[in-house]
Design a protein around this motif. Structure first.
Motif, mmCIF file in Angstrom:
data_model
loop_
_atom_site.group_PDB
_atom_site.id
_atom_site.type_symbol
_atom_site.label_atom_id
_atom_site.label_comp_id
_atom_site.label_asym_id
_atom_site.label_seq_id
_atom_site.Cartn_x
_atom_site.Cartn_y
_atom_site.Cartn_z
ATOM 1 N N VAL A 31 0.837 -1.185 0.000
ATOM 2 C CA VAL A 31 0.000 0.000 0.000
ATOM 3 C C VAL A 31 0.878 1.244 0.000
ATOM 4 O O VAL A 31 2.043 1.194 0.360
ATOM 5 C CB VAL A 31 -0.933 0.013 1.237
ATOM 6 C CG1 VAL A 31 -1.924 -1.121 1.166
ATOM 7 C CG2 VAL A 31 -0.123 -0.057 2.516
ATOM 8 N N ALA A 32 0.289 2.365 -0.398
ATOM 9 C CA ALA A 32 1.016 3.634 -0.426
ATOM 10 C C ALA A 32 0.908 4.312 0.935
ATOM 11 O O ALA A 32 -0.169 4.432 1.510
ATOM 12 C CB ALA A 32 0.446 4.541 -1.501
ATOM 13 N N LEU A 33 2.017 4.796 1.499
ATOM 14 C CA LEU A 33 2.066 5.430 2.812
ATOM 15 C C LEU A 33 2.417 6.908 2.671
ATOM 16 O O LEU A 33 3.184 7.303 1.798
ATOM 17 C CB LEU A 33 3.107 4.746 3.700
ATOM 18 C CG LEU A 33 2.977 3.220 3.858
ATOM 19 C CD1 LEU A 33 4.065 2.702 4.773
ATOM 20 C CD2 LEU A 33 1.605 2.854 4.377
ATOM 21 N N VAL A 34 1.851 7.712 3.576
ATOM 22 C CA VAL A 34 2.157 9.150 3.594
ATOM 23 C C VAL A 34 3.387 9.377 4.468
ATOM 24 O O VAL A 34 3.384 9.009 5.648
ATOM 25 C CB VAL A 34 0.972 9.956 4.148
ATOM 26 C CG1 VAL A 34 1.330 11.429 4.242
ATOM 27 C CG2 VAL A 34 -0.258 9.759 3.281
ATOM 28 N N PRO A 35 4.452 9.944 3.916
ATOM 29 C CA PRO A 35 5.648 10.197 4.740
ATOM 30 C C PRO A 35 5.410 11.358 5.708
ATOM 31 O O PRO A 35 4.916 12.416 5.324
ATOM 32 C CB PRO A 35 6.723 10.542 3.712
ATOM 33 C CG PRO A 35 5.964 11.065 2.539
ATOM 34 C CD PRO A 35 4.649 10.342 2.511
ATOM 35 N N PRO A 313 -6.117 7.048 1.880
ATOM 36 C CA PRO A 313 -5.966 8.278 1.096
ATOM 37 C C PRO A 313 -4.644 8.316 0.358
ATOM 38 O O PRO A 313 -3.632 7.861 0.867
ATOM 39 C CB PRO A 313 -6.033 9.378 2.153
ATOM 40 C CG PRO A 313 -6.667 8.725 3.352
ATOM 41 C CD PRO A 313 -6.310 7.295 3.299
ATOM 42 N N ALA A 314 -4.720 8.867 -0.848
ATOM 43 C CA ALA A 314 -3.504 8.963 -1.655
ATOM 44 C C ALA A 314 -2.582 10.005 -1.038
ATOM 45 O O ALA A 314 -3.032 11.043 -0.593
ATOM 46 C CB ALA A 314 -3.852 9.351 -3.087
ATOM 47 N N PRO A 315 -1.275 9.766 -0.986
ATOM 48 C CA PRO A 315 -0.347 10.719 -0.377
ATOM 49 C C PRO A 315 -0.154 11.937 -1.253
ATOM 50 O O PRO A 315 -0.260 11.878 -2.461
ATOM 51 C CB PRO A 315 0.955 9.908 -0.258
ATOM 52 C CG PRO A 315 0.856 8.899 -1.365
ATOM 53 C CD PRO A 315 -0.591 8.561 -1.485
ATOM 54 N N ALA A 316 0.191 13.067 -0.566
ATOM 55 C CA ALA A 316 0.446 14.291 -1.314
ATOM 56 C C ALA A 316 1.800 14.228 -1.990
ATOM 57 O O ALA A 316 1.997 14.746 -3.063
ATOM 58 C CB ALA A 316 0.381 15.492 -0.384
ATOM 59 N N ALA A 317 2.795 13.584 -1.312
ATOM 60 C CA ALA A 317 4.121 13.476 -1.893
ATOM 61 C C ALA A 317 4.293 12.081 -2.483
ATOM 62 O O ALA A 317 3.423 11.224 -2.363
ATOM 63 C CB ALA A 317 5.178 13.742 -0.828
ATOM 64 N N ALA A 318 5.448 11.850 -3.094
ATOM 65 C CA ALA A 318 5.718 10.534 -3.673
ATOM 66 C C ALA A 318 5.787 9.515 -2.558
ATOM 67 O O ALA A 318 6.642 9.607 -1.682
ATOM 68 C CB ALA A 318 7.027 10.574 -4.443
ATOM 69 N N PRO A 319 4.872 8.542 -2.480
ATOM 70 C CA PRO A 319 4.823 7.614 -1.356
ATOM 71 C C PRO A 319 5.838 6.502 -1.499
ATOM 72 O O PRO A 319 6.362 6.235 -2.565
ATOM 73 C CB PRO A 319 3.397 7.081 -1.417
ATOM 74 C CG PRO A 319 3.068 7.120 -2.876
ATOM 75 C CD PRO A 319 3.799 8.297 -3.448
ATOM 76 N N ALA A 320 6.055 5.840 -0.340
ATOM 77 C CA ALA A 320 6.894 4.652 -0.365
ATOM 78 C C ALA A 320 5.997 3.429 -0.288
ATOM 79 O O ALA A 320 4.982 3.443 0.383
ATOM 80 C CB ALA A 320 7.867 4.681 0.813
ATOM 81 N N ARG A 362 1.284 16.735 8.907
ATOM 82 C CA ARG A 362 -0.016 16.544 9.576
ATOM 83 C C ARG A 362 -1.177 17.033 8.719
ATOM 84 O O ARG A 362 -2.308 16.556 8.878
ATOM 85 C CB ARG A 362 -0.022 17.253 10.924
ATOM 86 C CG ARG A 362 0.281 18.731 10.858
ATOM 87 C CD ARG A 362 0.409 19.332 12.253
ATOM 88 N NE ARG A 362 0.830 20.714 12.209
ATOM 89 C CZ ARG A 362 0.038 21.743 11.978
ATOM 90 N NH1 ARG A 362 -1.247 21.521 11.739
ATOM 91 N NH2 ARG A 362 0.492 22.969 11.950
ATOM 92 N N ASN A 363 -0.939 17.971 7.827
ATOM 93 C CA ASN A 363 -2.029 18.464 6.974
ATOM 94 C C ASN A 363 -2.385 17.488 5.851
ATOM 95 O O ASN A 363 -3.421 17.642 5.201
ATOM 96 C CB ASN A 363 -1.651 19.823 6.371
ATOM 97 C CG ASN A 363 -1.546 20.907 7.425
ATOM 98 O OD1 ASN A 363 -2.279 20.885 8.409
ATOM 99 N ND2 ASN A 363 -0.644 21.856 7.226
ATOM 100 N N ALA A 364 -1.531 16.474 5.628
ATOM 101 C CA ALA A 364 -1.776 15.517 4.552
ATOM 102 C C ALA A 364 -2.415 14.233 5.059
ATOM 103 O O ALA A 364 -2.624 13.304 4.283
ATOM 104 C CB ALA A 364 -0.462 15.196 3.840
ATOM 105 N N GLY A 368 -6.775 7.630 10.669
ATOM 106 C CA GLY A 368 -6.669 6.325 10.038
ATOM 107 C C GLY A 368 -5.752 6.275 8.846
ATOM 108 O O GLY A 368 -5.529 5.201 8.285
ATOM 109 N N THR A 369 -5.192 7.398 8.413
ATOM 110 C CA THR A 369 -4.286 7.400 7.264
ATOM 111 C C THR A 369 -3.027 6.595 7.567
ATOM 112 O O THR A 369 -2.411 6.763 8.617
ATOM 113 C CB THR A 369 -3.892 8.838 6.890
ATOM 114 O OG1 THR A 369 -5.069 9.580 6.565
ATOM 115 C CG2 THR A 369 -2.936 8.860 5.709
#
Length: 391
Positions: A31-35, A313-320, A362-364, A368-369
C-alpha cells in the motif's frame, strides 16, 4: 531494432511473472504510505508567558527653547553629545541685556541713596510717613526691575534642563533666535520604556515588578532584561486592553529610543511539564487536537466511522511502498493544553510520555491514514555528499 526487442522481452517477462503469482503473493499486497515526521511527548521545563510588541521611548526627554531673543553667537554642543542638567549648550548675543542690567543697577543705587536720606529725615520727624513709604516702594520696585534684568541676561546662556544626549540640533550659529524658539532636543536614554497593550484577560496575571526580556530587530541574537514598571488599572473600552509599561536600562547606550522590540513576560514556570512542539497542534471544529502514530492492522484497507471500507488516502508526496503488515497509521486525539512558549506547549490531558505526534505532514493525513515515519537524522546524514577519493 535492438530497442524494440528489449521492449518485447520486458513485456513477456512481466506477463510471465503475473501469471505465475500465487494467492500467498497477492496477500502480501503493498500500500502507499504518507511520509511524515514525528516527535515523542516528553517532560521538559516550560514557561508561562505573555508576548507583545512595543516601540521603545525615553522616560525623560525635553525640547530646549530660547527664553530670550538675540543672535546665536556660539554652539557649545553637537548632536550625540552627553550633557548634564545645568550645562551651557549655547550663547546668545548679550549686549542689550547687559546694558539693561547696567541701567537698572544705576537706578537702584540712586534709589538706595534716596531711601537712606529719607530714612534719616523720617527719624528726625522731618519727613512724613507717606513720603517715606513712597520712596521705599520705589526702591522695592527697582530692585525687582534689577533682578529681572539680571535674569534676562542669564537667559543668553542656554542651559540643559535635564541629563541626557543631544538628539537633535535645530539652529545654526548666526541665526536670529526668537523667544520660545526650539534650539535642541535632549533625550535621556536611561531608562527606556516599552508600553504593551495587553488583553484584559491578563489583568490579574501581570504585576509591577515582574521580570521581562526583550529582543529588537536592530540587534539580532541579543536579549535585554527589564521589569514591569507599572500596570494601568483601567481597561480601554474601545480596544479591550490595558497598558503595561516595562522599563529597560540602556546599558552603554545599546538600546535607542524608537527601536521596535518584542517583549516576553514570564509569569510562571514548570520544570517537568509534558510538552510537545507547537507545530503538532491542529485547531479545528473548536477543538485542539494532534495526530498520534499508532500501529496499523495488517490490512491494505482503512475503515472510517461509517463502517464502509475505502482505500487509504492517496499521499500528497511521492509515497513509499511497503508491506501493509508493517505500516503505522495516524490517529486523531483531542488534547488540553496549558503553558506555552515560542516552541513548545504543555499537554495537560490526552497524551502520555512517549506518545509520538506528527509534526511535519499533519495536513496531509486524516484519522486512520497509513503513514511512514521518516528518520530525519538519517535523512540529514545521507544528504551530506561523500568526498571522492583521489587515486
Amino acid at each position: 531494432m535492438c530497442r524494440t526487442l528489449l521492449i518485447v522481452f520486458a513485456s513477456l517477462l512481466l506477463s510471465a511473472c503475473g501469471n505465475g503469482g500465487t494467492e500467498k503473493d497477492k496477500a502480501a499486497e503493498t500500500v502507499a504510505l504518507v511520509p511524515v515526521e514525528a516527535v515523542a511527548a516528553a517532560a521538559r521545563p516550560i514557561d508561562a508567558s505573555y508576548s507583545g510588541t512595543a516601540t521603545l521611548e525615553a522616560d525623560r526627554e525635553a525640547d530646549v527653547v530660547a527664553k530670550t531673543g538675540g543672535v546665536l553667537l556660539r554652539l557649545l554642543v553637537e548632536e550625540g553629545d552627553a550633557v548634564r542638567q545645568g550645562q551651557v549648550l549655547a550663547r546668545l548675543d548679550d549686549a542689550s541685556p547687559r546694558l539693561s542690567l547696567a541701567k537698572a543697577e544705576a537706578t537702584l543705587r540712586k534709589l538706595e541713596a534716596d531711601y537712606r536720606r529719607a530714612d534719616e529725615m523720617f527719624g528726625r520727624k522731618l519727613l512724613s510717613l507717606e513720603e517715606h513709604d513712597k520712596i521705599k516702594f520705589d526702591l522695592d520696585n527697582q530692585r525687582a526691575v534689577h533682578d529681572l534684568s539680571r535674569l534676562e541676561l542669564s537667559y543668553t546662556n542656554v542651559i540643559a534642563p535635564i541629563d541626557g544626549v543631544i538628539g537633535k540640533r535645530m539652529v545654526k550659529e548666526g541665526n536670529l533666535i526668537q523667544v520660545n524658539q526650539p534650539l535642541f532636543h535632549i533625550v535621556d536614554f536611561d531608562p527606556l520604556l516599552g508600553v504593551l497593550n495587553v488583553p484584559e484577560r491578563e489583568l490579574n496575571i501581570l504585576k509591577p515588578g515582574q521580570p521581562v526580556s526583550m529582543s529588537v530587530d536592530a540587534l539580532p541574537g541579543q536579549r535585554f532584561p527589564g521589569v514591569i514598571e507599572r500596570v494601568s488599572p483601567v481597561v480601554e473600552a474601545a480596544s479591550g486592553t490595558f497598558r503595561v509599561t516595562c522599563r529597560f536600562n540602556a546599558t552603554l547606550q545599546t538600546l535607542k529610543p524608537g527601536m521596535f522590540g518584542r517583549i516576553d513576560v514570564v509569569y510562571d514556570r514548570k520544570q517537568d511539564a509534558l510538552a510537545i512542539p507547537r507545530g503538532a497542534l491542529i485547531e479545528e471544529d473548536g477543538e485542539t487536537a494532534v495526530y498520534l502514530i499508532v500501529d496499523a492492522p495488517p490490512s491494505a484497507e482503512v475503515k472510517p466511522k461509517d463502517g464502509k471500507a475505502v482505500d487509504a488516502p492517496a499521499p500528497a508526496a511521492a509515497p513509499a511502498a511497503v508491506p501493509a503488515a508493517a505500516a503505522l497509521h495516524a490517529q486523531r486525539r483531542v488534547v488540553h493544553i496549558g503553558f506555552s512558549d515560542s516552541e513548545y506547549v504543555e499537554v495537560r490531558d490526552g497524551l502520555k510520555a512517549g506518545d509520538r505526534v506528527i509534526t511535519v505532514g499533519r495536513n496531509a493525513v486524516r484519522d486512520g491514514t497509513l503513514v511512514q515515519v521518516l528518520d530525519t537524522a538519517a535523512a540529514s546524514a545521507s544528504s551530506v555528499p561523500v568526498a571522492e577519493k583521489t587515486p
